[in-house]
Design an enzyme around this catalytic site. Structure first.
Site, PDB file in Angstrom:
ATOM      1  N   CYS A   1      33.578  49.141  45.282  1.00  0.00           N
ATOM      2  CA  CYS A   1      34.842  48.690  45.453  1.00  0.00           C
ATOM      3  C   CYS A   1      36.049  49.491  46.009  1.00  0.00           C
ATOM      4  O   CYS A   1      36.703  49.046  46.634  1.00  0.00           O
ATOM      5  CB  CYS A   1      34.958  47.301  44.451  1.00  0.00           C
ATOM      6  SG  CYS A   1      33.523  46.215  44.427  1.00  0.00           S
TER       7      CYS A   1
ATOM      8  N   ASN B   1      35.459  38.491  47.421  1.00  0.00           N
ATOM      9  CA  ASN B   1      35.563  39.883  47.166  1.00  0.00           C
ATOM     10  C   ASN B   1      34.685  40.422  48.206  1.00  0.00           C
ATOM     11  O   ASN B   1      33.404  40.561  48.347  1.00  0.00           O
ATOM     12  CB  ASN B   1      34.526  39.996  45.722  1.00  0.00           C
ATOM     13  CG  ASN B   1      34.616  41.714  45.409  1.00  0.00           C
ATOM     14  OD1 ASN B   1      34.798  42.493  46.148  1.00  0.00           O
ATOM     15  ND2 ASN B   1      34.411  41.853  44.010  1.00  0.00           N
TER      16      ASN B   1
ATOM     17  N   HIS C   1      42.589  45.296  44.481  1.00  0.00           N
ATOM     18  CA  HIS C   1      41.251  44.816  44.830  1.00  0.00           C
ATOM     19  C   HIS C   1      41.037  43.176  44.606  1.00  0.00           C
ATOM     20  O   HIS C   1      41.400  42.734  43.464  1.00  0.00           O
ATOM     21  CB  HIS C   1      40.426  45.525  44.090  1.00  0.00           C
ATOM     22  CG  HIS C   1      39.001  45.181  44.184  1.00  0.00           C
ATOM     23  ND1 HIS C   1      38.241  44.977  45.237  1.00  0.00           N
ATOM     24  CD2 HIS C   1      37.680  44.874  43.178  1.00  0.00           C
ATOM     25  CE1 HIS C   1      37.011  44.358  45.254  1.00  0.00           C
ATOM     26  NE2 HIS C   1      36.912  44.369  43.856  1.00  0.00           N
TER      27      HIS C   1
HETATM   28  O1  UT7 Z   1      34.403  43.984  42.442  1.00  0.00           O
HETATM   29  C1  UT7 Z   1      33.258  44.026  41.627  1.00  0.00           C
HETATM   30  C2  UT7 Z   1      33.890  43.691  40.370  1.00  0.00           C
HETATM   31  N1  UT7 Z   1      33.568  42.419  39.803  1.00  0.00           N
HETATM   32  C3  UT7 Z   1      34.204  41.450  39.241  1.00  0.00           C
HETATM   33  O2  UT7 Z   1      35.638  41.744  39.231  1.00  0.00           O
HETATM   34  C4  UT7 Z   1      33.688  40.448  38.355  1.00  0.00           C
HETATM   35  C5  UT7 Z   1      34.308  40.261  37.209  1.00  0.00           C
HETATM   36  N2  UT7 Z   1      33.865  39.145  36.479  1.00  0.00           N
HETATM   37  C6  UT7 Z   1      34.212  37.767  36.909  1.00  0.00           C
HETATM   38  O3  UT7 Z   1      34.920  37.581  37.781  1.00  0.00           O
HETATM   39  C7  UT7 Z   1      33.665  36.664  36.019  1.00  0.00           C
HETATM   40  O4  UT7 Z   1      33.080  37.111  34.685  1.00  0.00           O
HETATM   41  C8  UT7 Z   1      32.756  35.744  36.655  1.00  0.00           C
HETATM   42  C9  UT7 Z   1      33.678  35.194  37.756  1.00  0.00           C
HETATM   43  C10 UT7 Z   1      31.554  36.504  37.328  1.00  0.00           C
HETATM   44  C11 UT7 Z   1      32.229  34.720  35.578  1.00  0.00           C
HETATM   45  O5  UT7 Z   1      33.320  34.272  35.101  1.00  0.00           O
HETATM   46  P1  UT7 Z   1      33.342  33.893  33.360  1.00  0.00           P
HETATM   47  O6  UT7 Z   1      34.452  33.333  33.006  1.00  0.00           O
HETATM   48  O7  UT7 Z   1      33.138  35.157  32.630  1.00  0.00           O
HETATM   49  O8  UT7 Z   1      32.151  33.052  33.316  1.00  0.00           O
HETATM   50  P2  UT7 Z   1      30.922  33.282  32.293  1.00  0.00           P
HETATM   51  O9  UT7 Z   1      29.927  34.208  33.024  1.00  0.00           O
HETATM   52  O10 UT7 Z   1      31.405  33.576  30.804  1.00  0.00           O
HETATM   53  O11 UT7 Z   1      30.088  31.773  32.292  1.00  0.00           O
HETATM   54  C12 UT7 Z   1      30.790  30.699  31.771  1.00  0.00           C
HETATM   55  C13 UT7 Z   1      29.919  29.671  32.113  1.00  0.00           C
HETATM   56  C14 UT7 Z   1      28.473  29.835  31.775  1.00  0.00           C
HETATM   57  O12 UT7 Z   1      27.830  28.454  31.060  1.00  0.00           O
HETATM   58  P3  UT7 Z   1      27.787  28.196  29.658  1.00  0.00           P
HETATM   59  O13 UT7 Z   1      26.895  29.207  29.148  1.00  0.00           O
HETATM   60  O14 UT7 Z   1      29.142  28.290  29.022  1.00  0.00           O
HETATM   61  O15 UT7 Z   1      27.218  26.754  29.509  1.00  0.00           O
HETATM   62  C15 UT7 Z   1      27.794  30.076  32.954  1.00  0.00           C
HETATM   63  O16 UT7 Z   1      26.384  29.709  32.925  1.00  0.00           O
HETATM   64  O17 UT7 Z   1      29.811  29.322  33.490  1.00  0.00           O
HETATM   65  C16 UT7 Z   1      28.614  29.104  33.747  1.00  0.00           C
HETATM   66  N3  UT7 Z   1      28.556  29.587  35.403  1.00  0.00           N
HETATM   67  C17 UT7 Z   1      28.592  28.654  36.441  1.00  0.00           C
HETATM   68  N4  UT7 Z   1      28.934  27.440  36.336  1.00  0.00           N
HETATM   69  C18 UT7 Z   1      29.233  26.846  37.574  1.00  0.00           C
HETATM   70  C19 UT7 Z   1      28.441  30.930  35.748  1.00  0.00           C
HETATM   71  N5  UT7 Z   1      28.526  30.980  37.122  1.00  0.00           N
HETATM   72  C20 UT7 Z   1      28.665  29.587  37.665  1.00  0.00           C
HETATM   73  C21 UT7 Z   1      28.865  29.069  38.739  1.00  0.00           C
HETATM   74  N6  UT7 Z   1      28.844  27.536  38.873  1.00  0.00           N
HETATM   75  N7  UT7 Z   1      28.803  29.622  39.969  1.00  0.00           N
END
Ligand code: UT7
Length: 325
Positions: A112, A278, A248
């Site tokens: 990135c 992204n 970014h």
């Molecule tokens: O350029 C590369 C750099 N990458 C990034 O900057 C990404 C950095 N990370 C993020 O942006 C975030 O961590 C994500 C957007 C990837 C995820 O968001 P989060 O708030 O950290 O969510 P999480 O992974 O903690 O998941 C929360 C919940 C989970 O369910 P439970 O376990 O609480 O029941 C996931 O299973 O959200 C669920 N979940 C979704 N639900 C609906 C994860 N992805 C999805 C989805 N739709 N697409």
């Protein structure tokens, strides 16, 4: 001698994929994606459109904006990408051939922050006299490496490209500082396979993008802030001197956290993640183009760029816009 950006062109593929489209394919909702990331839609390359195609379209856009002559004298082409057409030849060579440039060409892999790394190399070439005029491109076809089994990453990425000319500029303008960093101990958190089956840690590699979102999120929030402050200090400036923050575009929450920590008002931040998702190495030039098109950048403005990603690696830079000779 000072070096700066004197021209910019971009391209996103025609096909728009909304969160509602993804609802048909994944166990997700528009509400979840917007709340957690700020993303509403992204663009995907059509069949037959490759990383080189996107890079070439961005350069054509550069010509459309600044005239055919804008490429005259380009003696180096750098393409920052993590999704090249091939391991070799370099995608940059395909761009060089397409425009018939008498130039060197190579690809640069820094995920990135790749475009900021490419720009840092370009300005060093120009300042040292190694090159006179460099075409620094960020181009990605991330839609090709999405793991559709993993909804937490599948909703994040889009395709696009941005191309900049880096050449000498007048005194007082151009690049003021660069901060380039890497912490390879975070390699396990964001990776994709090339020729090995696993990383040195033993982490298994797959043909699709793998990311531990939570770990990358924590790293991103920390590094956006520290790298930005370091770049501002290295430039001999204060945060108040920054006219526009061009980060970014990975997640609106990460950008908002950096904005708060840097104490920048909302109107000094560029946000495009809602429209493009992204785009990895293409993300910062696409955001800069949006700001230019909206008339938010004037000659003499100090712009702050920052990006982070796989490595884990990061880059930040302060640029005083304008000063074309
Ligand atoms: O350029 C590369 C750099 N990458 C990034 O900057 C990404 C950095 N990370 C993020 O942006 C975030 O961590 C994500 C957007 C990837 C995820 O968001 P989060 O708030 O950290 O969510 P999480 O992974 O903690 O998941 C929360 C919940 C989970 O369910 P439970 O376990 O609480 O029941 C996931 O299973 O959200 C669920 N979940 C979704 N639900 C609906 C994860 N992805 C999805 C989805 N739709 N697409």
């Amino acid at each position: 001698m000072n070096a700066g950006i004197t021209a910019l062109g971009t391209y996103v593929p025609e096909q728009v994929v909304t969160n509602f489209d993804l609802e048909q394919r994944l166990d997700t909702t528009d509400e979840w994606v917007q709340t957690r990331t700020g993303i509403k839609q992204r663009h995907f390359a059509a069949e037959g459109e490759f990383c080189s195609t996107l890079a070439i379209r961005a350069v054509e856009n550069l010509q459309a904006r600044y005239g055919e002559n804008v490429l005259n004298g380009v003696d180096m082409v750098i393409v920052a990408t993590a999704t090249p057409d091939a391991m070799f030849p370099a995608t940059a060579s395909l761009v060089q051939a397409h425009f018939g440039l008498k130039a060197g060409a190579f690809d640069l892999l820094a995920a990135c922050p790749g475009w900021l790394y490419a720009v840092s190399v370009a300005q060093a070439y120009v300042k040292s006299g190694t090159c006179k005029k460099v075409l620094a491109i960020g181009a990605e076809t991330l839609s090709r490496v999405i793991n559709w089994e993993d909804r937490s990453t599948a909703v994040l990425f889009g395709d696009g490209a941005g191309a900049a000319i880096i050449e000498p500029v007048q005194e007082g303008y151009g690049f003021k500082s660069f901060v380039l960093g890497s912490d390879g101990t975070g390699a396990d958190h964001l990776h994709m396979k090339a020729f090995a089956d696993c990383l040195p840690s033993g982490a298994k590699l797959s043909n699709k993008l793998y990311m531990n979102g939570r770990e990358v999120f924590k790293f991103a929030v920390r590094v956006m802030d520290t790298a930005s402050l370091e770049a501002i200090e290295k430039a001999g400036l204060q945060t108040e001197d920054i006219s526009l923050f061009v980060p970014h575009q990975a997640n609106a929450r990460i950008i908002e956290s950096a904005r708060e920590r840097l104490k920048l008002p909302l109107e000094r931040v560029v946000l495009t993640v809602q429209d493009y998702g992204n785009n990895s190495a293409a993300s910062v030039p696409l955001a800069l183009q949006r700001a230019l098109d909206e008339g938010r950048v004037q000659d003499g403005d100090n712009l702050l760029f920052v990006a982070f990603g796989a490595g884990l690696a990061w880059a930040a830079c302060v640029l005083t816009w304008g000063g074309k000779q």
